[in-house]
Design a protein around this motif. Structure first.
Motif, PDB file in Angstrom:
ATOM      1  N   ARG A  69       0.853  -1.468  -0.067  1.00 38.91           N
ATOM      2  CA  ARG A  69       0.082   0.081  -0.213  1.00 38.91           C
ATOM      3  C   ARG A  69       1.000   1.278   0.020  1.00 38.91           C
ATOM      4  NH1 ARG A  69      -1.800   3.146   3.927  1.00 38.91           N
ATOM      5  NH2 ARG A  69      -1.285   1.460   5.539  1.00 38.91           N
ATOM      6  N   THR A  70       2.003   1.167   0.790  1.00 36.14           N
ATOM      7  CA  THR A  70       3.025   2.478   0.726  1.00 36.14           C
ATOM      8  C   THR A  70       4.128   2.250   0.218  1.00 36.14           C
ATOM      9  OG1 THR A  70       3.305   1.952   3.144  1.00 36.14           O
ATOM     10  CG2 THR A  70       1.590   3.224   2.855  1.00 36.14           C
ATOM     11  N   VAL A  71       4.699   1.014  -0.168  1.00 39.93           N
ATOM     12  CA  VAL A  71       5.827   0.696  -0.498  1.00 39.93           C
ATOM     13  C   VAL A  71       5.985  -0.103  -1.730  1.00 39.93           C
ATOM     14  CG1 VAL A  71       8.140  -0.420   0.123  1.00 39.93           C
ATOM     15  CG2 VAL A  71       7.215   0.996   1.635  1.00 39.93           C
ATOM     16  N   ALA A  72       6.578  -0.054  -2.654  1.00 38.79           N
ATOM     17  CA  ALA A  72       6.996  -0.974  -3.818  1.00 38.79           C
ATOM     18  C   ALA A  72       8.436  -1.075  -3.824  1.00 38.79           C
ATOM     19  CB  ALA A  72       6.470  -0.271  -5.077  1.00 38.79           C
ATOM     20  N   THR A  73       8.892  -2.471  -4.289  1.00 41.60           N
ATOM     21  CA  THR A  73      10.441  -2.413  -4.056  1.00 41.60           C
ATOM     22  C   THR A  73      10.459  -3.447  -5.719  1.00 41.60           C
ATOM     23  OG1 THR A  73      10.579  -2.646  -2.003  1.00 41.60           O
ATOM     24  CG2 THR A  73      12.362  -3.806  -3.325  1.00 41.60           C
ATOM     25  N   TYR A  74      11.601  -3.288  -6.269  1.00 42.44           N
ATOM     26  CA  TYR A  74      11.967  -3.991  -7.584  1.00 42.44           C
ATOM     27  C   TYR A  74      13.356  -4.322  -7.341  1.00 42.44           C
ATOM     28  CZ  TYR A  74       7.666  -2.109  -9.386  1.00 42.44           C
ATOM     29  OH  TYR A  74       6.080  -2.037  -9.377  1.00 42.44           O
ATOM     30  N   GLU A  75      13.604  -5.559  -8.020  1.00 43.01           N
ATOM     31  CA  GLU A  75      14.840  -6.047  -8.370  1.00 43.01           C
ATOM     32  C   GLU A  75      14.922  -5.735  -9.830  1.00 43.01           C
ATOM     33  OE1 GLU A  75      17.603 -10.084  -7.554  1.00 43.01           O
ATOM     34  OE2 GLU A  75      15.522 -10.284  -9.175  1.00 43.01           O
ATOM     35  N   VAL A  76      16.315  -5.262 -10.182  1.00 44.88           N
ATOM     36  CA  VAL A  76      16.505  -4.770 -11.593  1.00 44.88           C
ATOM     37  C   VAL A  76      17.630  -5.398 -12.050  1.00 44.88           C
ATOM     38  CG1 VAL A  76      16.634  -2.914 -13.272  1.00 44.88           C
ATOM     39  CG2 VAL A  76      15.337  -2.709 -11.235  1.00 44.88           C
ATOM     40  N   VAL A  77      17.782  -6.344 -13.248  1.00 46.05           N
ATOM     41  CA  VAL A  77      18.592  -7.061 -13.772  1.00 46.05           C
ATOM     42  C   VAL A  77      18.925  -6.108 -15.199  1.00 46.05           C
ATOM     43  CG1 VAL A  77      19.561  -8.957 -14.767  1.00 46.05           C
ATOM     44  CG2 VAL A  77      18.271  -9.035 -12.689  1.00 46.05           C
ATOM     45  N   LEU A  78      20.075  -5.740 -15.150  1.00 47.01           N
ATOM     46  CA  LEU A  78      20.683  -5.436 -16.428  1.00 47.01           C
ATOM     47  C   LEU A  78      21.663  -6.297 -17.316  1.00 47.01           C
ATOM     48  CD1 LEU A  78      21.628  -1.611 -15.197  1.00 47.01           C
ATOM     49  CD2 LEU A  78      19.546  -2.560 -15.899  1.00 47.01           C
ATOM     50  N   VAL A  79      21.362  -6.156 -18.690  1.00 47.72           N
ATOM     51  CA  VAL A  79      22.212  -7.203 -19.290  1.00 47.72           C
ATOM     52  C   VAL A  79      22.757  -6.396 -20.495  1.00 47.72           C
ATOM     53  CG1 VAL A  79      21.163  -9.286 -18.447  1.00 47.72           C
ATOM     54  CG2 VAL A  79      20.258  -8.155 -20.689  1.00 47.72           C
ATOM     55  N   ASP A  80      23.638  -7.304 -21.142  1.00 51.56           N
ATOM     56  CA  ASP A  80      24.278  -6.550 -22.327  1.00 51.56           C
ATOM     57  C   ASP A  80      23.655  -7.234 -23.469  1.00 51.56           C
ATOM     58  OD1 ASP A  80      25.503  -9.086 -22.854  1.00 51.56           O
ATOM     59  OD2 ASP A  80      27.614  -8.159 -22.304  1.00 51.56           O
ATOM     60  N   ASP A  81      23.928  -6.937 -24.956  1.00 49.65           N
ATOM     61  CA  ASP A  81      23.413  -7.395 -26.067  1.00 49.65           C
ATOM     62  C   ASP A  81      23.499  -9.120 -26.138  1.00 49.65           C
ATOM     63  OD1 ASP A  81      22.239  -5.078 -26.926  1.00 49.65           O
ATOM     64  OD2 ASP A  81      24.160  -4.506 -28.269  1.00 49.65           O
ATOM     65  N   ASP A  82      24.829  -9.438 -25.371  1.00 47.15           N
ATOM     66  CA  ASP A  82      24.974 -10.996 -25.321  1.00 47.15           C
ATOM     67  C   ASP A  82      24.127 -11.722 -24.192  1.00 47.15           C
ATOM     68  OD1 ASP A  82      26.416 -11.069 -27.549  1.00 47.15           O
ATOM     69  OD2 ASP A  82      28.332 -10.292 -26.239  1.00 47.15           O
ATOM     70  N   GLY A  83      23.369 -10.901 -23.427  1.00 45.04           N
ATOM     71  CA  GLY A  83      22.532 -11.542 -22.184  1.00 45.04           C
ATOM     72  C   GLY A  83      23.494 -11.641 -21.008  1.00 45.04           C
TER      73      GLY A  83
END
Length: 136
Positions: free
Chosen positions: A105-119
């Motif tokens: 209701r008051t907090v949203a948390t995300y895991e974010v994975v960044l990859v290059d063009d080769d995955g």
């Protein structure tokens, strides 16, 4: 890659920084946000993908998701951002996927994975946003 047809409300979301860094949205929902940025123009002096660019991409993706979750009359503002850099990119694109870990209701948390063009994983981040009334 072609940018998908975006909903009308997305026109209100991009910031000047997102535009300057070449951010391109790919998929938009409260549960999952995917987007990318070019390496060119977002490098440090050695010509490598800048760690700060990873931070911007993490914050952008997580904030879009959190604001979608917040709903009408509310906004989500970042309160915690962390990033672990695993490798660099020298060319092409860095693509990020933000996956909701908690949509409260008051907090949203995300895991974010960044990859290059080769995955290959470039960075792993987490963004927590506080959901507050929109007082603009």
């Amino acid at each position: 890659m072609t940018t998908p047809d975006l909903p009308d409300w997305y026109a209100l979301l991009p910031s000047a920084l997102d535009l300057k860094m070449g951010f391109e949205p790919i998929e938009l929902s409260a549960e999952r946000v995917v987007g990318r940025m070019p390496v060119t123009g977002n490098t440090q002096p050695l010509g490598l993908w800048h760690g700060g660019a990873s931070g911007v991409l993490i914050e952008t993706l997580g904030s879009i998701g959190a604001n979608l979750h917040a709903g009408e009359g509310y906004v989500a503002v970042g309160v915690d951002l962390n990033a672990t850099h695993h490798r660099t990119a020298r060319s092409g694109w860095v693509t990020g996927t933000a996956t909701a870990l908690r949509l409260g209701r008051t907090v949203a948390t995300y895991e974010v994975v960044l990859v290059d063009d080769d995955g290959q994983r470039v960075c792993t981040g987490r963004l927590t946003c506080q959901v507050v009334p929109d007082r603009r």
